[in-house]
Design a protein around this motif. Structure first.
Motif, PDB file in Angstrom:
ATOM      1  N   ALA A 117       0.854  -1.191   0.000  1.00 54.21           N
ATOM      2  CA  ALA A 117       0.000   0.000   0.000  1.00 54.21           C
ATOM      3  C   ALA A 117       0.886   1.235   0.000  1.00 54.21           C
ATOM      4  CB  ALA A 117      -0.909  -0.007   1.220  1.00 54.21           C
ATOM      5  N   ASN A 118       0.578   2.183  -0.900  1.00 49.60           N
ATOM      6  CA  ASN A 118       1.326   3.435  -1.003  1.00 49.60           C
ATOM      7  C   ASN A 118       0.350   4.598  -1.067  1.00 49.60           C
ATOM      8  OD1 ASN A 118       4.008   2.263  -1.312  1.00 49.60           O
ATOM      9  ND2 ASN A 118       3.249   1.519  -3.283  1.00 49.60           N
ATOM     10  N   SER A 119       0.668   5.677  -0.349  1.00 45.07           N
ATOM     11  CA  SER A 119      -0.160   6.869  -0.366  1.00 45.07           C
ATOM     12  C   SER A 119       0.647   8.024  -0.939  1.00 45.07           C
ATOM     13  CB  SER A 119      -0.626   7.207   1.053  1.00 45.07           C
ATOM     14  OG  SER A 119      -1.407   8.365   1.036  1.00 45.07           O
ATOM     15  N   LYS A 120       0.083   8.676  -1.966  1.00 44.20           N
ATOM     16  CA  LYS A 120       0.760   9.810  -2.586  1.00 44.20           C
ATOM     17  C   LYS A 120      -0.286  10.774  -3.135  1.00 44.20           C
ATOM     18  CE  LYS A 120       4.145  10.991  -6.101  1.00 44.20           C
ATOM     19  NZ  LYS A 120       4.948  10.538  -7.218  1.00 44.20           N
ATOM     20  N   ASP A 121      -0.132  12.040  -2.810  1.00 42.06           N
ATOM     21  CA  ASP A 121      -1.003  13.109  -3.320  1.00 42.06           C
ATOM     22  C   ASP A 121      -2.492  12.839  -3.066  1.00 42.06           C
ATOM     23  OD1 ASP A 121       1.253  14.465  -4.255  1.00 42.06           O
ATOM     24  OD2 ASP A 121       1.164  13.479  -6.210  1.00 42.06           O
ATOM     25  N   GLY A 122      -2.814  12.298  -1.897  1.00 40.62           N
ATOM     26  CA  GLY A 122      -4.213  12.072  -1.549  1.00 40.62           C
ATOM     27  C   GLY A 122      -4.837  10.843  -2.170  1.00 40.62           C
ATOM     28  N   VAL A 123      -4.034   9.973  -2.764  1.00 39.41           N
ATOM     29  CA  VAL A 123      -4.543   8.742  -3.363  1.00 39.41           C
ATOM     30  C   VAL A 123      -3.791   7.569  -2.750  1.00 39.41           C
ATOM     31  CG1 VAL A 123      -4.850   7.410  -5.479  1.00 39.41           C
ATOM     32  CG2 VAL A 123      -5.145   9.885  -5.518  1.00 39.41           C
ATOM     33  N   LEU A 124      -4.536   6.636  -2.186  1.00 38.90           N
ATOM     34  CA  LEU A 124      -3.960   5.409  -1.649  1.00 38.90           C
ATOM     35  C   LEU A 124      -4.072   4.329  -2.718  1.00 38.90           C
ATOM     36  CD1 LEU A 124      -2.943   3.635   0.778  1.00 38.90           C
ATOM     37  CD2 LEU A 124      -5.359   3.135   1.181  1.00 38.90           C
ATOM     38  N   GLU A 125      -2.947   3.684  -3.034  1.00 37.01           N
ATOM     39  CA  GLU A 125      -2.986   2.572  -3.984  1.00 37.01           C
ATOM     40  C   GLU A 125      -2.572   1.305  -3.254  1.00 37.01           C
ATOM     41  OE1 GLU A 125      -1.495   1.089  -8.348  1.00 37.01           O
ATOM     42  OE2 GLU A 125      -0.255   2.540  -7.293  1.00 37.01           O
ATOM     43  N   VAL A 126      -3.442   0.309  -3.310  1.00 37.73           N
ATOM     44  CA  VAL A 126      -3.168  -0.996  -2.719  1.00 37.73           C
ATOM     45  C   VAL A 126      -2.993  -1.979  -3.875  1.00 37.73           C
ATOM     46  CG1 VAL A 126      -3.976  -2.813  -1.168  1.00 37.73           C
ATOM     47  CG2 VAL A 126      -4.561  -0.418  -0.697  1.00 37.73           C
ATOM     48  N   VAL A 127      -1.831  -2.640  -3.907  1.00 35.66           N
ATOM     49  CA  VAL A 127      -1.529  -3.610  -4.965  1.00 35.66           C
ATOM     50  C   VAL A 127      -1.585  -4.995  -4.341  1.00 35.66           C
ATOM     51  CG1 VAL A 127       0.158  -4.370  -6.661  1.00 35.66           C
ATOM     52  CG2 VAL A 127      -0.079  -1.937  -6.158  1.00 35.66           C
ATOM     53  N   ILE A 128      -2.475  -5.820  -4.880  1.00 35.10           N
ATOM     54  CA  ILE A 128      -2.682  -7.169  -4.368  1.00 35.10           C
ATOM     55  C   ILE A 128      -2.211  -8.156  -5.431  1.00 35.10           C
ATOM     56  CG2 ILE A 128      -4.397  -8.771  -3.447  1.00 35.10           C
ATOM     57  CD1 ILE A 128      -6.145  -6.004  -3.260  1.00 35.10           C
ATOM     58  N   PRO A 129      -1.037  -8.746  -5.233  1.00 29.79           N
ATOM     59  CA  PRO A 129      -0.509  -9.665  -6.245  1.00 29.79           C
ATOM     60  C   PRO A 129      -1.375 -10.924  -6.368  1.00 29.79           C
ATOM     61  CG  PRO A 129       1.173  -9.098  -4.614  1.00 29.79           C
ATOM     62  CD  PRO A 129      -0.119  -8.574  -4.117  1.00 29.79           C
ATOM     63  N   LYS A 130      -1.372 -11.476  -7.574  1.00 28.81           N
ATOM     64  CA  LYS A 130      -2.056 -12.739  -7.817  1.00 28.81           C
ATOM     65  C   LYS A 130      -1.072 -13.877  -7.590  1.00 28.81           C
ATOM     66  CE  LYS A 130      -5.106 -11.037 -11.464  1.00 28.81           C
ATOM     67  NZ  LYS A 130      -5.486 -11.215 -12.883  1.00 28.81           N
ATOM     68  N   LEU A 131      -1.603 -14.993  -7.156  1.00 27.01           N
ATOM     69  CA  LEU A 131      -0.767 -16.180  -7.030  1.00 27.01           C
ATOM     70  C   LEU A 131      -0.454 -16.693  -8.429  1.00 27.01           C
ATOM     71  CD1 LEU A 131      -2.556 -18.071  -4.128  1.00 27.01           C
ATOM     72  CD2 LEU A 131      -0.333 -16.956  -4.038  1.00 27.01           C
ATOM     73  N   LYS A 132       0.751 -17.169  -8.597  1.00 23.31           N
ATOM     74  CA  LYS A 132       1.141 -17.693  -9.905  1.00 23.31           C
ATOM     75  C   LYS A 132       0.468 -19.022 -10.139  1.00 23.31           C
ATOM     76  CE  LYS A 132       5.477 -15.287  -9.818  1.00 23.31           C
ATOM     77  NZ  LYS A 132       6.876 -15.336  -9.552  1.00 23.31           N
ATOM     78  N   LYS A 133      -0.060 -19.182 -11.344  1.00 25.78           N
ATOM     79  CA  LYS A 133      -0.688 -20.446 -11.706  1.00 25.78           C
ATOM     80  C   LYS A 133       0.393 -21.479 -11.979  1.00 25.78           C
ATOM     81  CE  LYS A 133      -4.814 -18.562 -13.877  1.00 25.78           C
ATOM     82  NZ  LYS A 133      -5.591 -18.490 -15.117  1.00 25.78           N
ATOM     83  N   VAL A 134       0.162 -22.631 -11.465  1.00 24.71           N
ATOM     84  CA  VAL A 134       1.089 -23.723 -11.718  1.00 24.71           C
ATOM     85  C   VAL A 134       0.452 -24.597 -12.788  1.00 24.71           C
ATOM     86  CG1 VAL A 134       2.263 -25.696 -10.700  1.00 24.71           C
ATOM     87  CG2 VAL A 134       1.887 -23.639  -9.341  1.00 24.71           C
ATOM     88  N   ASN A 135       1.095 -24.631 -13.930  1.00 21.99           N
ATOM     89  CA  ASN A 135       0.589 -25.462 -15.025  1.00 21.99           C
ATOM     90  C   ASN A 135       1.064 -26.888 -14.802  1.00 21.99           C
ATOM     91  OD1 ASN A 135      -0.656 -23.343 -16.289  1.00 21.99           O
ATOM     92  ND2 ASN A 135       1.142 -22.810 -17.497  1.00 21.99           N
ATOM     93  N   LYS A 136       0.149 -27.693 -14.378  1.00 25.26           N
ATOM     94  CA  LYS A 136       0.483 -29.091 -14.157  1.00 25.26           C
ATOM     95  C   LYS A 136       0.140 -29.882 -15.407  1.00 25.26           C
ATOM     96  CE  LYS A 136      -0.241 -28.925  -9.197  1.00 25.26           C
ATOM     97  NZ  LYS A 136      -0.946 -29.497  -8.056  1.00 25.26           N
TER      98      LYS A 136
END
Length: 144
Positions: A117-136
């Motif tokens: 989570a980063n806050s800059k200039d009155g905007v909070l951005e939350v980055v939620i990574p995706k789990l990597k798909k395992v190609n079985k």
């Protein structure tokens, strides 16, 4: 002589109108001055992560909380603003305080351990990574 038609439900309708006005919530523009505010939120999905952008004008970084519990992302905090004008012939001070909270249920494919989570200039951005798909590879089972 003026005749008035009897309406047995008139008193109930009047009572209902009075109750609605007593418990009526303020319009969106007025809510900041009463009990807080509801920040605007933009969400988008990228190839590798989900992004949540929250407009928090006037909110300091230290007044923002980002929590995760039971796969629910909660963004909360408090906005404290004070405007003060000192002129030669008058003095004016306006202040508004309000708490806010927004919650989002995260998809199953999120990597909750690496959320940023980063806050800059009155905007909070939350980055939620995706789990990597395992190609079985497909495994062939021999039928006996």
């Amino acid at each position: 002589m003026l005749l008035t038609k009897f309406d047995p439900m008139k008193e109930f309708r009047d009572l209902e109108k009075r109750m609605e006005s007593a418990f009526k919530f303020p319009e969106h523009g007025d809510i900041a001055n009463v009990s807080g505010f509801t920040p605007s939120v933009n969400t988008r999905e990228g190839e590798y992560a989900y992004h949540v952008e929250v407009d928090l004008p006037g909110v300091k970084k230290d007044d923002i909380n980002v929590d995760i519990k039971d796969n629910v992302l909660t963004i909360s905090g408090e906005r404290k603003t004070k405007k003060e004008v000192k002129e030669k012939d008058y003095y004016k001070m306006e202040s508004s305080y309000g708490k806010f909270q927004r919650s989002f249920t995260l998809p199953d494919n999120t990597d909750v351990e690496n959320i940023e989570a980063n806050s800059k200039d009155g905007v909070l951005e939350v980055v939620i990574p995706k789990l990597k798909k395992v190609n079985k590879e497909t495994k062939q089972i021999k039928v006996k």
